[in-house]
Scaffold this active site. Sequence first.
Site, PDB file in Angstrom:
ATOM      1  CG  HIS A  54      -3.904  46.791  68.861  1.00 46.20           C
ATOM      2  ND1 HIS A  54      -4.935  47.493  69.450  1.00 46.20           N
ATOM      3  CD2 HIS A  54      -3.455  47.577  67.856  1.00 46.20           C
ATOM      4  CE1 HIS A  54      -5.095  48.645  68.811  1.00 46.20           C
ATOM      5  NE2 HIS A  54      -4.197  48.719  67.839  1.00 46.20           N
ATOM      6  CG  ASP A  84      -6.265  46.593  72.409  1.00 50.02           C
ATOM      7  OD1 ASP A  84      -5.084  46.219  72.543  1.00 50.02           O
ATOM      8  OD2 ASP A  84      -6.692  47.152  71.383  1.00 50.02           O
ATOM      9  CB  SER A 162      -3.512  52.030  67.951  1.00 52.37           C
ATOM     10  OG  SER A 162      -4.633  51.611  67.254  1.00 52.37           O
TER      11      SER A 162
END
Length: 184
Positions: A54, A84, A162
Amino acid sequence: APLSFAPIAKRADPSVVFIETFSDGGRGAKRRIQNGIGSGFIIDKDGLVLTNNHVIDGGDVISAKLSDERKFTAEIVGRDARTDVAVLRIKGKNLTPVPLGDSDASDTGDWVVAIGNPFGLSHTVSVGIVSAKGRTRDDVPLDPAGYYDFLQTDASINPGNSGGPLFNLKGEVIGINTAIRGKA
């Protein structure tokens, strides 16, 4: 616990990558529009970088910056939206990979160190413990079709973290910082 997490952070620093993605600003436009930031980490000397899918999603150009200020254009080697995870490659000399550890060997209550670029503030270190293991898609708001087995940590994780690494006390990566559970 160690008296300081500085040695782990120092050792990991050259391996943690600040990732920015840009889209070309439309037909004939010279402007690039930044559309995402995140973190990643180098996993081998040849410049393979692990991050979250992402983080790079929707980017036409992916830029990767190291702590020594070197900047690379990263190419996508592989990606999987369901888990992911994405693998990028940067071409450079003297790259420092992180050692990978075994997340199964970690226990609830173990210390962990997260390094990343929250809010674009590069190389921020936060510390916590493994709060739980085996969190699933019922616990984390992600693609319901995906396969998930998450570590939960109380280390502070914010947007921009992230794709960054989660280290054990040996300085080995045992996870990728992926999801933030917002208030329900």
